[in-house]
Design an enzyme around this catalytic site. Sequence first.
Site, PDB file in Angstrom:
ATOM      1  N   ASP A 178     -39.363  -4.674 -51.317  1.00 22.36           N
ATOM      2  CA  ASP A 178     -40.098  -4.206 -52.389  1.00 22.36           C
ATOM      3  C   ASP A 178     -41.128  -3.143 -52.068  1.00 22.36           C
ATOM      4  O   ASP A 178     -41.686  -2.225 -52.753  1.00 22.36           O
ATOM      5  CB  ASP A 178     -40.641  -5.255 -53.169  1.00 22.36           C
TER       6      ASP A 178
ATOM      7  N   ASP B 188     -63.062 -13.848 -57.901  1.00 19.73           N
ATOM      8  CA  ASP B 188     -62.836 -13.502 -56.479  1.00 19.73           C
ATOM      9  C   ASP B 188     -62.203 -12.064 -56.809  1.00 19.73           C
ATOM     10  O   ASP B 188     -61.981 -10.941 -55.848  1.00 19.73           O
ATOM     11  CB  ASP B 188     -61.571 -14.011 -55.990  1.00 19.73           C
TER      12      ASP B 188
ATOM     13  N   ALA C 268     -43.756  -3.763 -64.955  1.00 22.37           N
ATOM     14  CA  ALA C 268     -42.843  -3.924 -63.396  1.00 22.37           C
ATOM     15  C   ALA C 268     -43.492  -4.407 -62.485  1.00 22.37           C
ATOM     16  O   ALA C 268     -42.642  -4.994 -61.683  1.00 22.37           O
ATOM     17  CB  ALA C 268     -42.551  -2.245 -63.063  1.00 22.37           C
TER      18      ALA C 268
ATOM     19  N   THR D  45     -44.350  -9.253 -62.260  1.00 26.70           N
ATOM     20  CA  THR D  45     -44.049 -10.647 -61.761  1.00 26.70           C
ATOM     21  C   THR D  45     -44.552 -10.974 -60.203  1.00 26.70           C
ATOM     22  O   THR D  45     -44.174 -11.662 -59.431  1.00 26.70           O
ATOM     23  CB  THR D  45     -42.604 -10.707 -61.576  1.00 26.70           C
TER      24      THR D  45
ATOM     25  N   TYR E  43     -48.305  -9.763 -57.813  1.00 23.81           N
ATOM     26  CA  TYR E  43     -49.580 -10.411 -57.639  1.00 23.81           C
ATOM     27  C   TYR E  43     -49.946 -10.784 -58.922  1.00 23.81           C
ATOM     28  O   TYR E  43     -50.963 -12.081 -59.187  1.00 23.81           O
ATOM     29  CB  TYR E  43     -50.524  -9.434 -57.117  1.00 23.81           C
ATOM     30  N   ASN E  44     -49.855 -10.211 -60.265  1.00 23.13           N
ATOM     31  CA  ASN E  44     -50.083 -10.743 -61.520  1.00 23.13           C
ATOM     32  C   ASN E  44     -49.833 -12.090 -61.773  1.00 23.13           C
ATOM     33  O   ASN E  44     -50.448 -12.987 -62.396  1.00 23.13           O
ATOM     34  CB  ASN E  44     -49.917  -9.669 -62.445  1.00 23.13           C
TER      35      ASN E  44
ATOM     36  N   ALA F 142     -59.035 -16.081 -59.739  1.00 21.91           N
ATOM     37  CA  ALA F 142     -60.062 -17.142 -59.376  1.00 21.91           C
ATOM     38  C   ALA F 142     -61.214 -16.883 -60.092  1.00 21.91           C
ATOM     39  O   ALA F 142     -62.584 -16.704 -59.540  1.00 21.91           O
ATOM     40  CB  ALA F 142     -60.314 -17.265 -57.962  1.00 21.91           C
TER      41      ALA F 142
END
Length: 251
Positions: free
Chosen positions: A41, A141, A149, A152, A154-155, A176
């Site tokens: 990716d 943090d 897109a 799915t 880091y989000n 966090a």
Amino acid sequence: MKIAFTSSESEKARAGRARLVARYSDCDPKDADVIVALGGDGFMLQTLHQTRDLGVPVYGMNRGTVGFLMNEYSESGLVGRLMEAEQAVINPLEMTAQCVDGTMHKELAINEVSLLRAGPQAAKLRISVDGRVRMEELVCDGALLSTPAGSTAYNNSAHGPILPIGAEVLALTAVAAFRPRRWRGALLPKSAKVRFDVLEAAKRPVMVDADSRSVSNVAYVEIESQTAVGHRLMFDPGHGLEERLLQEQFI
């Protein structure tokens, strides 16, 4: 069909490219009808950024790890797969960041723009949407703004929502969050212009990252969708982004 093959630096990807070039021949991306990217990716994102001015669709084949943006690797029947492939058009985010020293930076992000603390203390961010302050102080943090897109990636790991590919919304997600502790973010219209002001920047330094292109010591960051840019991704029938995003919600 004129195909340009490109690959990541991994041995597996380079070997796959060599076999495909021997079988189907190769051309310069500027002359291609389609670009076939071999890797993971991260390499797909890199390829899309590098070729965005060419207007050529990109078909990925997974020679990496997750391969969410990629198709299954196979050396047979490639021309037929390319002719039958469905396309998805993705508009990236445009990030404008000003550093503490006054320098300005602009980047495009297909997945997300993320702000992250760059020191031992939590970041303090003020969040504005379309010129109106919506949160005076988020102690965290970090925070990120994601496209469908990228929802799915880091989000999702930060407990943000998975968005359908056709949704005209962006996901604003805290990383966090310490105060307000239970704030998980917001859904914003795709047309929204989001601004993050870094509070106490000298004491609590923050970096910003746009698809792995990072800027340190930012004072503020503005983000909005760049609808003038459309990245074209190709997928095997029945395995497009819409189906993949739906599947991710049931695993």
